[in-house]
Design an enzyme around this catalytic site. Structure first.
Site, PDB file in Angstrom:
ATOM      1  N   CYS A   2     123.095  10.099  31.519  1.00 22.37           N
ATOM      2  CA  CYS A   2     124.534  10.242  31.354  1.00 22.37           C
ATOM      3  C   CYS A   2     124.802  11.471  30.481  1.00 22.37           C
ATOM      4  CB  CYS A   2     125.200   9.044  30.716  1.00 22.37           C
ATOM      5  SG  CYS A   2     124.868   7.485  31.518  1.00 22.37           S
ATOM      6  N   ARG A  27     121.824  15.110  34.184  1.00 27.24           N
ATOM      7  CA  ARG A  27     121.506  13.952  33.350  1.00 27.24           C
ATOM      8  C   ARG A  27     121.979  12.645  33.959  1.00 27.24           C
ATOM      9  NH1 ARG A  27     120.321  15.402  27.730  1.00 27.24           N
ATOM     10  NH2 ARG A  27     120.377  13.182  27.420  1.00 27.24           N
ATOM     11  N   TRP A  74     124.859   7.780  34.762  1.00 24.17           N
ATOM     12  CA  TRP A  74     123.672   7.232  35.438  1.00 24.17           C
ATOM     13  C   TRP A  74     123.743   5.729  35.185  1.00 24.17           C
ATOM     14  CZ3 TRP A  74     119.195   4.445  34.388  1.00 24.17           C
ATOM     15  CH2 TRP A  74     118.174   4.528  35.342  1.00 24.17           C
ATOM     16  N   ASN A 103     127.154   6.980  26.063  1.00 19.63           N
ATOM     17  CA  ASN A 103     125.774   7.022  26.558  1.00 19.63           C
ATOM     18  C   ASN A 103     124.990   5.969  25.791  1.00 19.63           C
ATOM     19  OD1 ASN A 103     126.432   9.210  28.088  1.00 19.63           O
ATOM     20  ND2 ASN A 103     125.282  10.698  26.874  1.00 19.63           N
ATOM     21  N   GLY A 104     124.072   5.296  26.472  1.00 18.11           N
ATOM     22  CA  GLY A 104     123.258   4.285  25.783  1.00 18.11           C
ATOM     23  C   GLY A 104     123.545   2.899  26.362  1.00 18.11           C
ATOM     24  N   GLU A 486     100.316  15.894  39.106  1.00 21.97           N
ATOM     25  CA  GLU A 486     101.596  16.577  38.931  1.00 21.97           C
ATOM     26  C   GLU A 486     102.158  17.037  40.290  1.00 21.97           C
ATOM     27  OE1 GLU A 486     103.728  16.690  36.800  1.00 21.97           O
ATOM     28  OE2 GLU A 486     104.920  18.485  37.126  1.00 21.97           O
ATOM     29  N   LYS A 490     105.714  15.806  41.867  1.00 19.13           N
ATOM     30  CA  LYS A 490     106.761  16.745  42.290  1.00 19.13           C
ATOM     31  C   LYS A 490     107.207  16.411  43.709  1.00 19.13           C
ATOM     32  CE  LYS A 490     107.691  17.846  39.280  1.00 19.13           C
ATOM     33  NZ  LYS A 490     107.243  17.700  37.943  1.00 19.13           N
ATOM     34  N   GLU A 493     109.154  12.952  43.909  1.00 20.75           N
ATOM     35  CA  GLU A 493     110.461  12.806  43.261  1.00 20.75           C
ATOM     36  C   GLU A 493     111.561  13.622  43.926  1.00 20.75           C
ATOM     37  OE1 GLU A 493     110.876  13.838  39.078  1.00 20.75           O
ATOM     38  OE2 GLU A 493     109.440  15.458  39.279  1.00 20.75           O
ATOM     39  N   HIS A 509      86.604   5.743  47.388  1.00 23.37           N
ATOM     40  CA  HIS A 509      86.610   4.365  46.899  1.00 23.37           C
ATOM     41  C   HIS A 509      87.887   3.639  47.322  1.00 23.37           C
ATOM     42  CE1 HIS A 509      82.997   5.138  44.597  1.00 23.37           C
ATOM     43  NE2 HIS A 509      83.549   6.279  44.220  1.00 23.37           N
ATOM     44  N   LYS A 608     117.613  13.520  34.365  1.00 26.86           N
ATOM     45  CA  LYS A 608     116.717  14.435  33.688  1.00 26.86           C
ATOM     46  C   LYS A 608     116.044  13.805  32.478  1.00 26.86           C
ATOM     47  CE  LYS A 608     114.745  18.348  32.758  1.00 26.86           C
ATOM     48  NZ  LYS A 608     113.533  18.627  33.520  1.00 26.86           N
TER      49      LYS A 608
HETATM   50  O1  M6R Z   1     111.632  14.884  28.625  1.00 26.09           O
HETATM   51  P1  M6R Z   1     110.260  14.298  28.814  1.00 26.09           P
HETATM   52  O2  M6R Z   1     109.201  15.303  28.943  1.00 26.09           O
HETATM   53  O3  M6R Z   1     109.950  13.273  27.755  1.00 26.09           O
HETATM   54  O4  M6R Z   1     110.377  13.519  30.178  1.00 26.09           O
HETATM   55  C1  M6R Z   1     109.324  12.750  30.677  1.00 26.09           C
HETATM   56  C2  M6R Z   1     109.560  12.365  32.111  1.00 26.09           C
HETATM   57  O5  M6R Z   1     110.717  11.578  32.228  1.00 26.09           O
HETATM   58  C3  M6R Z   1     109.708  13.596  33.027  1.00 26.09           C
HETATM   59  O6  M6R Z   1     108.602  14.436  32.926  1.00 26.09           O
HETATM   60  C4  M6R Z   1     109.876  13.151  34.483  1.00 26.09           C
HETATM   61  O7  M6R Z   1     108.715  12.530  34.948  1.00 26.09           O
HETATM   62  C5  M6R Z   1     110.248  14.354  35.358  1.00 26.09           C
HETATM   63  N1  M6R Z   1     111.274  13.995  36.295  1.00 26.09           N
HETATM   64  C6  M6R Z   1     109.096  14.895  36.113  1.00 26.09           C
HETATM   65  O8  M6R Z   1     109.440  15.957  36.932  1.00 26.09           O
END
Ligand code: M6R
Length: 613
Positions: A2, A27, A74, A103-104, A486, A490, A493, A509, A608
């Protein structure tokens, strides 16, 4: 998650609020809304959907007024709908005394709701936030001071909040409050801003004051005052945002993600600036707050992080073990914080986070500190909760990362971890020549990342081939295993293709059962110590008619001949190879998502920074 933006000053608030929300949309983007105050009139506009929908609404039905608050959501409590969108109004019998953005999460909202309903407050939404609005409205029946009304009700809230409040009887005034959810004040000339993230207000001012937990702020165009809920008035510290002017603009790129992928050479330069010491063949860090003697006593390192930051930490594990011979464990922050992990007083804990606000990582930091461990942070966002609450650490200096899919933060983290490994190694056994080789390797990384970016046309052809698949396997050995993880993260997501990462040899395995012509196996296999073994694993996939994509060293014809698609990266020392190998994987995810028509900077269900557990 948010986003909040507030403004009070001589300009019309609504365009500033909508502009700020657009920059914050990463966000959370389920719904958006704003409330402005003109003279003694409260004007509310909100809508489910993107900020664009709110913008259209405000074009049709303008929201005049020089003060206002706004929000992009969000969803946590109640689905995305016009009703559940913020701001929420508080008052009885249709007399709206206050508008609130939040927010929260308010954990005791059900009990508060029952109490307020029994007193004649009617609820229009399913959100936890609406109780805050009604609580403030109730206080405003007995005080004419908005600041005091907010201060009183905060004591009733259990949970976390970043709040923005306006009231029609208090035109020109905004109240903000923070507990567990970030909030920053922007200081302009005869105007003030409030935001959950400085990204929202950066084009307007570089002078900011971050709120700490338990602090409440009152903003008017000419004045702002801060109080701590328990300790009374405080003198705020004014910081300067040292971002480049175009840091939060798209700058001609179609998406923030691709902009940030291409920023990576510069990101690594910024992360390393002033930290490499050729003369001593080491690295230095200003903010660790530990002496060399204290660091030599350390016998073990624990990294706690989430998502991409967790993957970077895994690269750090390989590097620190290799260069400093120190045992390292990498923990999911969400698991670490609730485990009885045995740790002694010679364990050093690092939390890693781009945003510095990830709830699980912050929880891990607090738990490690509560247990008495030295706890440092590797963090990007200056002034974030994690940066403030750690005992020291290392900033990434990557600038704001806006794309929900983290890219340049990963590179900055890996660069910092490589320097940390070098530093710890040089405090122990690592020789001058070996240290110097690492310095030179890190120094060469930005230019080599630039070369790796030139593989974009090949990546686009690969994206054409795999855009329609349902599953993908990413495989890497040793230091490339985290890169495989990673790459898989990517792809899944932003393109919603199911993708998993494995250590290459682990494939046989179990995951090899998934191999068929339609499931690409993406090998991260630059030339290095285990290359020959990887080639055998490639053969195992080929023998089962699997589709092989390989990220390999330019000129590696042995690998290229065995791959259906070969994505070259430049020759480089092993310690920096993850910085290069991740590039085609980031580009691949981007171009696949583009071909599938996905909303790349705002992927489904994500936000984010994940500020809820
Ligand atoms: O802000 P942070 O690095 O703590 O965030 C951690 C994860 O939420 C963040 O890396 C998330 O997995 C991303 N969407 C990956 O692209």
């Amino acid at each position: 998650m948010c986003g909040i933006v507030g403004y009070t000053g001589p300009q019309r608030a609504a365009p500033i609020l909508v502009g700020g929300l657009r920059r914050l949309e990463y966000r959370g983007y389920d719904s958006a809304g704003l409330a402005t105050v003109e003279e003694d009139r409260l004007i509310l506009r909100k809508r489910a959907g993107r900020v664009r929908a709110l913008e259209e609404l405000v074009e049709e039905q303008p929201a005049p007024g020089g003060a206002g608050i706004s929000h992009t959501r969000w969803a946590t409590h109640g689905p995305a709908s016009d009703r559940n969108a913020h701001p929420h109004l508080g008052g009885r019998g249709g007399e709206w005394r206050v508008a609130v953005v939040h927010n929260g999460v308010i954990e005791n909202h059900s009990a508060l709701r029952r109490e307020l309903e029994s007193q004649g407050f009617a609820f229009a939404s399913q959100t936890d936030t609406e109780v805050i609005a009604h609580l403030i409205a109730r206080e405003l029946e007995s005080t004419t001071d908005l600041f005091e009304a907010v201060r009183r009700i905060l004591q009733r809230l259990e949970g976390t909040y970043g709040l923005g409040v306006v009231a029609p009887e208090h035109p020109g005034e905004i109240i903000g409050a923070r507990f567990g959810s970030p909030l920053v004040v922007g200081l302009g000339e005869g105007e003030h801003f409030l935001a959950s993230d400085p990204v929202a207000i950066a084009p307007h001012t570089a002078r900011v004051a971050y709120l700490q937990d338990g602090e409440v702020v009152r903003l008017t165009p000419d004045h702002f005052e801060m109080r701590h809920l328990e300790h009374g008035p405080i003198t705020p510290r004014i910081d300067r945002l040292d971002w480049k002017p175009d840091a939060v603009e798209l700058g001609g790129h179609a998406h923030y993600m691709i902009k940030e992928i291409f920023e990576q050479p510069e990101t690594v330069v910024d992360a390393c600036r002033g930290r490499l010491r050729r003369g001593e063949a080491t690295a230095v860090f200003g903010g660790l707050n530990l002496t060399d003697r204290q660091l030599r006593r350390i016998r073990r390192i624990v990294f706690a992080a989430c998502g991409t930051s967790w993957h970077a930490a895994l690269v750090g594990e390989y590097l620190i073990e290799r260069l400093a011979h120190l045992p390292v464990e990498v923990e999911y922050a969400s698991e670490f914080r609730y485990r009885n992990a045995p740790m002694d007083d010679r364990t050093l804990v690092f939390v890693l986070s781009q945003s510095g606000e990830t709830a699980d990582t912050l929880g891990a930091l607090r738990e490690a500190r509560r247990r008495g461990h030295l706890t440092l942070a590797i963090v990007n966002t200056v002034g974030s909760s994690i940066a403030r609450e750690s005992e020291g650490g290392i900033y990434l200096h990557a600038g704001p990362e806006v794309g929900v899919a983290s890219t340049k933060a990963f590179s900055a983290q890996v660069a910092v971890l490589a320097m940390l490994a070098l530093y710890l190694g040089r405090l122990r056994h690592l020789s001058f020549p070996d240290g110097l080789a690492v310095v030179e390797a890190i120094d060469s990384a930005p230019a080599l990342i630039g070369e790796a970016l030139q593989s974009e046309p090949e990546v686009e052809r690969a994206a054409d081939r795999i855009a329609g698949v349902r599953n993908a396997l990413y495989l890497g050995r040793d230091i490339h295993f985290p890169v495989a993880l990673e790459g898989a993260l990517k792809l899944k997501e932003i393109s919603y293709i199911h993708a998993e990462g494995y250590p290459t040899a682990e494939m046989k395995h179990g995951p090899i059962a998934l191999v068929d012509r339609e499931t690409p196996c993406i090998f991260v296999a630059p030339r290095g110590s285990l290359h020959a073994k990887t080639l055998s694993n490639v053969e195992e996939v080929r023998a089962r008619h699997g589709m092989v994509l390989a990220v390999g060293t330019r000129g590696d014809s042995t690998l290229a001949e065995r791959a259906d698609i070969f994505l070259p990266i430049p020759e480089a020392p092993e310690v920096i190879q993850p910085l290069l190998a991740v590039v085609p994987l980031q580009l691949l995810a981007y171009h696949v998502a583009l071909r599938r028509g996905c909303d790349i900077d705002k992927p489904r269900n994500l936000a984010k920074s994940v500020t809820v557990e």
